[in-house]
Design an enzyme around this catalytic site. Structure first.
Site, PDB file in Angstrom:
ATOM      1  N   THR A   7      -5.848   7.289  10.030  1.00 55.53           N
ATOM      2  CA  THR A   7      -7.305   7.256  10.178  1.00 55.53           C
ATOM      3  C   THR A   7      -7.675   7.230  11.648  1.00 55.53           C
ATOM      4  OG1 THR A   7      -9.350   6.100   9.635  1.00 55.53           O
ATOM      5  CG2 THR A   7      -7.467   4.714  10.100  1.00 55.53           C
ATOM      6  N   LYS A  12     -12.061   0.709   9.824  1.00 59.54           N
ATOM      7  CA  LYS A  12     -11.184   0.699   8.668  1.00 59.54           C
ATOM      8  C   LYS A  12      -9.847   0.080   9.011  1.00 59.54           C
ATOM      9  CE  LYS A  12     -10.938   4.613   6.524  1.00 59.54           C
ATOM     10  NZ  LYS A  12     -11.193   5.952   5.931  1.00 59.54           N
ATOM     11  N   ASP A  68      -9.537   7.854   1.359  1.00 62.25           N
ATOM     12  CA  ASP A  68     -10.818   8.540   1.443  1.00 62.25           C
ATOM     13  C   ASP A  68     -11.759   7.794   0.518  1.00 62.25           C
ATOM     14  OD1 ASP A  68     -12.441  10.407   2.625  1.00 62.25           O
ATOM     15  OD2 ASP A  68     -12.134  11.918   1.089  1.00 62.25           O
ATOM     16  N   TYR A 158     -22.796   3.102   4.660  1.00 60.16           N
ATOM     17  CA  TYR A 158     -23.923   2.842   3.758  1.00 60.16           C
ATOM     18  C   TYR A 158     -24.077   1.352   3.425  1.00 60.16           C
ATOM     19  CZ  TYR A 158     -23.697   7.910   3.020  1.00 60.16           C
ATOM     20  OH  TYR A 158     -23.689   9.282   3.209  1.00 60.16           O
ATOM     21  N   ASP A 159     -23.314   0.492   4.073  1.00 57.41           N
ATOM     22  CA  ASP A 159     -23.345  -0.943   3.745  1.00 57.41           C
ATOM     23  C   ASP A 159     -24.750  -1.559   3.726  1.00 57.41           C
ATOM     24  OD1 ASP A 159     -20.666  -1.201   3.239  1.00 57.41           O
ATOM     25  OD2 ASP A 159     -20.139  -2.012   5.202  1.00 57.41           O
TER      26      ASP A 159
HETATM   27  P1  ITT Z   1     -11.268   8.705   8.299  1.00 59.97           P
HETATM   28  O1  ITT Z   1     -11.445   9.985   7.523  1.00 59.97           O
HETATM   29  O2  ITT Z   1     -10.921   8.911   9.740  1.00 59.97           O
HETATM   30  O3  ITT Z   1     -10.286   7.790   7.640  1.00 59.97           O
HETATM   31  P2  ITT Z   1     -14.088   8.193   7.644  1.00 59.97           P
HETATM   32  O4  ITT Z   1     -15.151   7.563   8.508  1.00 59.97           O
HETATM   33  O5  ITT Z   1     -14.253   9.618   7.268  1.00 59.97           O
HETATM   34  O6  ITT Z   1     -12.666   7.888   8.313  1.00 59.97           O
HETATM   35  P3  ITT Z   1     -13.967   7.626   4.795  1.00 59.97           P
HETATM   36  O7  ITT Z   1     -13.558   9.039   4.606  1.00 59.97           O
HETATM   37  O8  ITT Z   1     -13.170   6.577   4.113  1.00 59.97           O
HETATM   38  O9  ITT Z   1     -14.071   7.277   6.362  1.00 59.97           O
HETATM   39  O10 ITT Z   1     -15.436   7.390   4.316  1.00 59.97           O
HETATM   40  C1  ITT Z   1     -16.375   8.437   4.329  1.00 59.97           C
HETATM   41  C2  ITT Z   1     -17.742   7.884   4.580  1.00 59.97           C
HETATM   42  O11 ITT Z   1     -18.132   7.032   3.478  1.00 59.97           O
HETATM   43  C3  ITT Z   1     -17.843   6.991   5.830  1.00 59.97           C
HETATM   44  O12 ITT Z   1     -18.090   7.734   6.994  1.00 59.97           O
HETATM   45  C4  ITT Z   1     -19.024   6.109   5.461  1.00 59.97           C
HETATM   46  O13 ITT Z   1     -20.242   6.775   5.696  1.00 59.97           O
HETATM   47  C5  ITT Z   1     -18.853   5.927   3.964  1.00 59.97           C
HETATM   48  N1  ITT Z   1     -18.088   4.699   3.672  1.00 59.97           N
HETATM   49  C6  ITT Z   1     -16.756   4.603   3.461  1.00 59.97           C
HETATM   50  N2  ITT Z   1     -16.402   3.325   3.250  1.00 59.97           N
HETATM   51  C7  ITT Z   1     -17.536   2.589   3.332  1.00 59.97           C
HETATM   52  C8  ITT Z   1     -17.826   1.211   3.227  1.00 59.97           C
HETATM   53  O14 ITT Z   1     -16.888   0.306   2.995  1.00 59.97           O
HETATM   54  N3  ITT Z   1     -19.082   0.831   3.380  1.00 59.97           N
HETATM   55  C9  ITT Z   1     -20.050   1.718   3.622  1.00 59.97           C
HETATM   56  N4  ITT Z   1     -19.873   3.035   3.761  1.00 59.97           N
HETATM   57  C10 ITT Z   1     -18.611   3.478   3.609  1.00 59.97           C
END
Ligand code: ITT
Length: 202
Positions: A7, A12, A68, A158-159
């Protein structure tokens, strides 16, 4: 046990280190000096998690995992889902992460404005590749509601507009350890943690 976490998202990384505990040392891509974007071109969370993990495995040949996550909103037929990070149309190299999240939230609130059904869920999929190249998937889900006004400063994405079922605070009003007790990511990583603890030879 040493694992590469595929990542580029520093929030994260700290959440997951906290969840997996001290028996697992996470190597970040930053630790490896790898700062390029990881491809995420699939149309499902499973596909993207596997694509990211396979990409990093092919570069470093060590046990690694990627996750993801998508916010799946019932009234929007599961959108923004796999496109959660770029729902507003802003790409990952535009502005700050905070600004992109606010744009995503704004688009979501507009889409739900006249919609009584606010049911939503966060879903996390983890893809793990062992040092011998075997692949495993893990999933975690938390159900909740989208609220109209942003509340809280913790967390990310979106928290500020997501209230998990059984609570009256958004994820952004909770501390990291409170969120980690119930979150989609915590649930998926607890499964992953149990699997690693039972098969600790990777
Ligand atoms: P990597 O691909 O580099 O791992 P990312 O920011 O794209 O990081 P994710 O694919 O896991 O992270 O998540 C996609 C989106 O979903 C992220 O950019 C947030 O907008 C949302 N998201 C993921 N996890 C979340 C959480 O715990 N709380 C709130 N929003 C979240």
């Amino acid at each position: 046990m040493n694992l590469i976490f595929a990542t580029q998202n520093s929030h994260k990384l700290s959440e997951i280190q906290h969840l997996l505990g001290n028996s697992f040392q996470l190597t970040s891509l930053k630790d490896l000096g790898f700062t390029d974007d990881i491809p995420e071109n699939q149309t499902t969370l499973e596909g993207n998690a596997l694509e990211k993990a396979r990409f990093i495995f092919s570069k470093f040949n060590q046990s690694c995992f990627a996750d993801d996550t998508g916010l799946e909103v019932e009234a929007l037929n599961g959108d923004p889902g796999v496109y959660s990070a770029r729902y507003s149309g802003l790409l990952s190299d535009f502005g700050s992460e905070k600004m992109r999240s606010l744009a995503n939230i704004q688009k979501l609130l507009v889409a739900l404005e006249n919609q009584p059904n606010k049911n939503a869920r966060f879903r996390t999929v983890i893809a793990f590749i062992t040092n011998t190249g075997n692949e495993f998937l893990f999933e975690g889900i938390v159900n909740g509601q989208i609220v109209k006004e942003l509340k809280g400063d913790e967390g990310f994405g979106y928290d500020p507009v997501f209230v998990p079922d059984g609570y009256n605070q958004t994820f952004a009003e909770m501390s990291l350890s409170e969120k980690n007790k119930i979150s989609h990511r915590a649930r998926a990583f607890n499964c992953f943690h149990d699997f690693l603890s039972l098969n600790n030879t990777f």
